[in-house]
Write an enzyme that holds these catalytic residues in place. Structure first.
Site, PDB file in Angstrom:
ATOM      1  N   GLU A   1       0.824  -1.208   0.000  1.00 54.45           N
ATOM      2  CA  GLU A   1       0.000   0.000   0.000  1.00 54.45           C
ATOM      3  C   GLU A   1       0.859   1.259   0.000  1.00 54.45           C
ATOM      4  O   GLU A   1       0.543   2.250  -0.666  1.00 54.45           O
ATOM      5  CB  GLU A   1      -0.943   0.007   1.211  1.00 54.45           C
ATOM      6  CG  GLU A   1      -1.960  -1.124   1.240  1.00 54.45           C
ATOM      7  CD  GLU A   1      -3.044  -0.980   0.180  1.00 54.45           C
ATOM      8  OE1 GLU A   1      -3.112   0.088  -0.464  1.00 54.45           O
ATOM      9  OE2 GLU A   1      -3.819  -1.922  -0.005  1.00 54.45           O
TER      10      GLU A   1
ATOM     11  N   ARG B   1       0.633   3.775  -3.264  1.00 51.38           N
ATOM     12  CA  ARG B   1      -0.005   5.062  -2.974  1.00 51.38           C
ATOM     13  C   ARG B   1       1.017   6.184  -2.776  1.00 51.38           C
ATOM     14  O   ARG B   1       0.926   7.236  -3.409  1.00 51.38           O
ATOM     15  CB  ARG B   1      -0.897   4.942  -1.734  1.00 51.38           C
ATOM     16  CG  ARG B   1      -1.992   3.898  -1.858  1.00 51.38           C
ATOM     17  CD  ARG B   1      -3.051   4.097  -0.799  1.00 51.38           C
ATOM     18  NE  ARG B   1      -3.863   2.896  -0.602  1.00 51.38           N
ATOM     19  CZ  ARG B   1      -5.091   2.894  -0.077  1.00 51.38           C
ATOM     20  NH1 ARG B   1      -5.642   4.023   0.300  1.00 51.38           N
ATOM     21  NH2 ARG B   1      -5.752   1.771   0.087  1.00 51.38           N
TER      22      ARG B   1
ATOM     23  N   ASP C   1      -5.366  -9.817  -7.604  1.00 50.47           N
ATOM     24  CA  ASP C   1      -5.689  -8.984  -8.765  1.00 50.47           C
ATOM     25  C   ASP C   1      -4.513  -8.362  -9.493  1.00 50.47           C
ATOM     26  O   ASP C   1      -4.278  -8.605 -10.674  1.00 50.47           O
ATOM     27  CB  ASP C   1      -6.696  -7.904  -8.362  1.00 50.47           C
ATOM     28  CG  ASP C   1      -6.308  -7.129  -7.104  1.00 50.47           C
ATOM     29  OD1 ASP C   1      -5.235  -7.412  -6.522  1.00 50.47           O
ATOM     30  OD2 ASP C   1      -7.062  -6.227  -6.697  1.00 50.47           O
TER      31      ASP C   1
ATOM     32  N   GLU D   1     -12.527   0.446  -9.749  1.00 50.61           N
ATOM     33  CA  GLU D   1     -12.199  -0.528 -10.787  1.00 50.61           C
ATOM     34  C   GLU D   1     -13.134  -0.484 -11.999  1.00 50.61           C
ATOM     35  O   GLU D   1     -12.687  -0.617 -13.148  1.00 50.61           O
ATOM     36  CB  GLU D   1     -12.165  -1.942 -10.196  1.00 50.61           C
ATOM     37  CG  GLU D   1     -10.996  -2.214  -9.284  1.00 50.61           C
ATOM     38  CD  GLU D   1     -11.142  -1.587  -7.906  1.00 50.61           C
ATOM     39  OE1 GLU D   1     -10.114  -1.334  -7.245  1.00 50.61           O
ATOM     40  OE2 GLU D   1     -12.302  -1.327  -7.487  1.00 50.61           O
TER      41      GLU D   1
END
Length: 681
Positions: free
Chosen positions: A204, A208, A353, A526
């Site tokens: 993360e 980010r 994913d 998404e």
């Protein structure tokens, strides 16, 4: 108590309820700032869908009408007082002031002629309202609750990571919000310090924070007219601010890769740069987390010439591929200590994913000079066709399912909202970022690309239906589909899906199952991400229209009071929806950015010249240089992608090593082989 990002992931997000608040999520609330109310909150983990408790207190209907009636009477009294019903100067002044704030009356009607620039401006207004609410109530904090108007750091003892500020930097630039960008840059200059003694989630923080800083560097240097500031002009003292912060952060994150296998640990201490094993999942990292750091570290390597960034990130891909998983489909957990997978659960939703997303994007990032990643993508996509594509019953929506017990187990008709990145990524891979027409003219089109685009089109339709099946028009975090028994797989023949009618009692909705614990909506990006790619690549305006409907429903149902921004929904399948005091940084960094780009001209950040990371941060494509190259090769595979083990006759026996042992003078010199057998001389 110190809350690390990892503890957020595994406990905080599941248990935090926040302060109770409910409402219509729309225009029955007090409207301020830009013409409507708004609610905001915290950062959530991108690849993990959890249940979010919402307010347990819903406003009774009579109380709601009493409140609305009181507001109406109050408005009428103010209107009379200020002379709105007359032609007085006071009335004209108030009318002018309201117009300057902006009007959201467009939600109530149809536009006779579509003006996409005007629609894009509505997205910009929504972003400004969100940003200004955060700026007013929680500036500098990592997390923001728009209903209670409260901010806090992810780690209570930390100085803050700039979680929301850094993640939204490039959105500020793309939307040309110069004054707001200036304030953000000032905070980064004076307050952002990564020398903090606490753990952060490796993935993360990379996508980010590191991604946000690198994207800001790219846009501010290559597109100086985007929200121009003199502070980052060439030769100015702050020219390399974003790059310097990025390099400092990356150096601290590198310790996560110092495992025995090279697969990164789930977390890392920023001060010590020491990797930390996952506190859950038997110590395994998630596959998506370990394999979605490469775009960021490779771009940083190309900027700085520091090959170490490249090597650390690339090694992970080799270790993962050396497991030789069948048909390129990977279990969702991997041990950092051994580099081997845990369990057999295969899915393209949470924890799996972005592994697949980053395969094709690594190929595109280096301008097609690393064909190994296209090969990996092609193998995985073929595996998706073979093992994961099925159809709902009875209306035949295309479903990208899961294999919880491995490829030998049953398929599950479960789709996380996270899976909806896939249709846009398939389309991107098919054309490389060109339009379909351009790809055909360039001779880059065949039956393979045609089939892939058909799959992208059908999966996009399924993701769109996941929105339209909900009462609010906003998709659930997880959707289940009814399947035939046995399920109809793609290999059994491609099925045509039913049209999506807007009738409340449409029978196509019977294919969808929304479970009570899955009906929350976290304002995820998404689906609009895929709409953006599908519009750019196909030119079909239907995708823009779908995006406009989605955006309108977000405004209609997720606005918070008092100009505080927007909030997530705890229950999106009822009207009025139950609100959740939570806004993710990806609402600003991704969702609103993709809406803005969807409604923008196609020459704004053309797809064939950029690559977008999994947090919607913009990087350039570049050529391999400065000693950067693919440093590994794939082991030989069979038709299923499994590693071919060499036959024993093909294994060359290594010559035995002899070593000299010095013994007493009266003893002859002896040699000993590797098995301890001694030959006397």
């Amino acid at each position: 108590m110190s809350l690390t990002q990892r503890s957020h992931e595994d406990s905080y997000w599941k248990t935090q309820n926040g302060n109770a608040h409910t409402g219509s999520g729309g225009f029955g609330n007090k409207l301020e700032g830009y013409g409507f109310g708004d609610k905001r909150e915290l950062p959530m983990y991108k690849d993990k869908p959890y249940n979010y408790a919402g307010s347990r207190r819903k406003t009774p209907l009579q109380q709601r009408w009493r409140v609305v009636g009181g507001v109406i009477l109050g408005i009428l009294a103010l209107a009379y007082w200020f002379g709105i019903f007359s032609s007085s100067p006071a009335a004209s002044k108030l009318e002018s002031k309201n117009k300057s704030k902006g009007s959201w009356s467009w939600l109530g009607g149809q536009q006779p002629v579509v003006d996409w620039t005007e629609r894009r401006d509505k997205v910009k207004d929504a972003f400004m309202l969100s940003w200004d609410g955060y700026e007013k109530y929680a500036w500098g904090y990592d997390e923001y609750s728009p209903l209670t108007k409260y901010g806090r750091q992810m780690d209570e003892e930390s100085k803050g990571m700039g979680w929301i500020i850094v993640d939204a930097l490039d959105t500020l630039m793309i939307m040309n919000l110069t004054s707001r960008l200036s304030h953000a840059r000032e905070w980064i200059t004076t307050s952002l310090d990564y020398d903090q003694d606490h753990e952060v989630n490796t993935f993360e923080t990379t996508i980010r924070m590191l991604g946000g800083l690198l994207s800001a560097h790219y846009l501010s240097t290559e597109f100086p007219d985007m929200a121009p500031l003199t502070d980052d002009d060439q030769g100015a003292p702050g020219e390399d601010l974003y790059l310097e912060k990025a390099a400092d952060l990356a150096d601290r994150l590198l310790g996560a890769f110092d495992s025995d296998s090279g697969v990164p640990y789930a977390s890392v201490n920023l001060k010590t740069s020491k990797g930390v094993t996952s506190h859950a999942d038997s110590g395994a990292s998630s596959t998506a987390e370990a394999t979605s750091l490469q775009l960021e570290f490779k771009y940083l390597a190309s900027l700085t010439g520091e090959k170490n960034y490249w090597d650390k990130a690339e090694k992970v891909m080799q270790v993962v591929d050396d497991n030789g998983m069948e048909d390129g489909l990977l279990p969702i957990f991997i041990y950092a200590t051994t580099g081997t997978f845990r369990g057999e659960n295969i899915r393209l939703g949470s924890r799996g994913d972005s592994y697949y997303e980053y395969l094709i994007k690594q190929y595109l990032q280096t301008s097609g000079e690393e064909p190994i990643y296209q090969e990996l993508w092609n193998q995985s996509l073929a595996g998706v066709h073979k093992h994961l594509i099925t159809y709902s019953s009875p209306h035949h929506f295309t479903v990208l399912g899961e294999r919880p017990e491995g490829l030998g187990g049953k398929i599950s008709g479960k789709m996380d909202h996270l899976v909806c990145f896939m249709p846009g990524t398939i389309a991107l891979a098919a054309t490389g970022g060109l339009t379909v027409e351009e790809a055909k003219k360039a001779g880059k089109w065949s039956e393979k690309e045609e089939d892939e685009m058909e799959l992208a089109i059908e999966l996009t339709k399924t993701c769109w239906a996941m929105y339209k099946v909900m009462a609010t028009g906003l998709a659930a975090e997880i959707t289940h589909f009814r399947l035939d028994d046995p399920p109809h797989m793609e290999a059994d023949g491609i099925l045509a899906s039913a049209p999506i009618s807007k009738d409340r009692d449409s029978r196509w909705k019977d294919d969808f199952i929304i479970k009570a614990n899955d009906q929350h909506n976290l304002q995820r990006p998404e689906t609009v991400e895929s709409l953006f790619y599908m519009w750019r690549i196909t030119g079909n305006e239907m995708y823009r229209e779908w995006g406009w409907e989605m955006f309108s429903d977000f405004i209609r149902y997720t606005a918070a009071d008092d100009g505080a921004g927007f909030t997530s929904l705890a229950k999106a399948n009822e009207i009025p929806p139950m609100l959740k005091d939570n806004v993710e940084s990806f609402w600003l960094a991704e969702t609103l950015k993709y809406f803005y780009l969807l409604f923008s001209p196609n020459d704004l950040l053309p797809l064939d010249s950029i690559v977008i990371n999994t947090e919607a941060h913009i990087f350039p494509r570049f050529k391999l240089a400065r000693g950067l190259k693919t440093g590994w090769e794939r082991k030989p595979r069979d038709a299923q992608g499994r590693i071919i083990q060499p036959a024993r006759s093909d294994i060359k026996e290594k010559p035995k090593k002899l070593r000299t042992i010095v013994v007493e003078e009266t003893t002859p010199t002896a040699t000993t082989d590797d098995h301890g057998h001694t030959d006397s001389g």
